[in-house]
Enzyme design. Structure first.
Site, short mmCIF file in Angstrom:
data_model
loop_
_atom_site.label_atom_id
_atom_site.label_comp_id
_atom_site.label_asym_id
_atom_site.label_seq_id
_atom_site.Cartn_x
_atom_site.Cartn_y
_atom_site.Cartn_z
N HIS A 46 -2.28 -0.76 -3.59
CA HIS A 46 -3.40 0.09 -3.18
C HIS A 46 -3.04 1.34 -4.15
CE1 HIS A 46 -4.71 -2.59 0.80
NE2 HIS A 46 -5.26 -3.01 -0.45
N SER A 70 0.62 -1.33 0.11
CA SER A 70 -0.33 -0.52 -0.40
C SER A 70 1.09 0.80 0.07
CB SER A 70 -0.26 0.22 1.05
OG SER A 70 -1.85 1.22 0.94
N ASP A 95 -4.74 -4.91 5.44
CA ASP A 95 -5.09 -5.70 4.75
C ASP A 95 -3.85 -6.58 4.45
OD1 ASP A 95 -6.11 -6.62 2.11
OD2 ASP A 95 -5.64 -5.37 1.06
#
Length: 206
Positions: free
Chosen positions: A50, A23, A142
């Site tokens: 992401h 991310s 995540d």
């Protein structure tokens, strides 16, 4: 007479599936990683980074420019191939099933689409000990439950050392729930992946 290593390789699966989640700070981390992967890297690589859902993603082009391996946004249902980096398109889940790459616009998972957990879980349930799961820099959590699934089903788990990450929270969250097989700085990750893909995997989950 064949060597013991060759005999083991003949009866054991190879680690030929690498799934990577990142991310915040992930684009730079991924660029640094792929620069040092060899042109004959034997595994397929799947990446969830992401990104904003409606912005075009140039990540495959950036990775291809820096790497000896080609990178691409896959088509839904295409056959996966070794030595290719498959990048999740914006706002689409990236999954693998029956040696095919799936691109799906299902519901968000763990607040994200694409979801690292969704990719990791599909790899774990489909390929078990053949999987190497890697959690890189990022915020929130995540990837944690997906990495747990990979370990539970016999795969190898790798986490970027939190002190080495631009955003340490995804690695820290993963390490809170998963006793990772390897915790390494980014500079050591490429060599680790090369070594792990050269070793035979366990035939069955632990």
């Amino acid at each position: 007479m064949p060597s013991a290593k060759k005999a083991d390789s003949a009866t054991s699966p190879v680690r030929d599936i690498v799934v990577i989640g990142a991310s915040t700070g992930g684009i730079q981390a991924l660029l640094e990683l792929v620069r040092t992967l060899p042109h004959d890297f034997p595994a397929s690589i799947f990446v969830v980074q992401h990104v904003a859902p409606y912005a075009p993603s140039l990540l495959p082009e950036l990775l291809s420019r820096e790497s000896a391996l080609p990178a691409k946004h896959p088509r839904d249902g295409e056959q996966m191939r070794p030595g290719v980096i498959y990048v999740a398109p914006p706002d689409q889940h990236l999954l693998i099933e029956q040696d095919k790459v799936l691109v799906k616009s299902g519901p968000k998972e763990n607040r994200f689409r694409p979801s690292i957990d969704a990719l990791f879980r599909s790899a774990a349930y489909g390929y078990g000990p053949r999987v190497i799961g890697v959690v890189l820099t990022g915020y929130l959590d995540d990837g944690t439950s997906g990495l747990w699934s990979i370990q539970r089903l016999g795969g190898v788990t790798v986490v970027q050392a939190p002190e080495d990450a631009a955003a340490p929270f995804m690695p820290l969250n993963a390490l809170e729930f998963v006793t990772a097989d390897h915790v390494v700085p980014l500079a050591e990750l490429s060599a680790l992946l090369v070594r792990l893909t050269a070793e035979p995997a366990s035939a069955t989950p632990a």
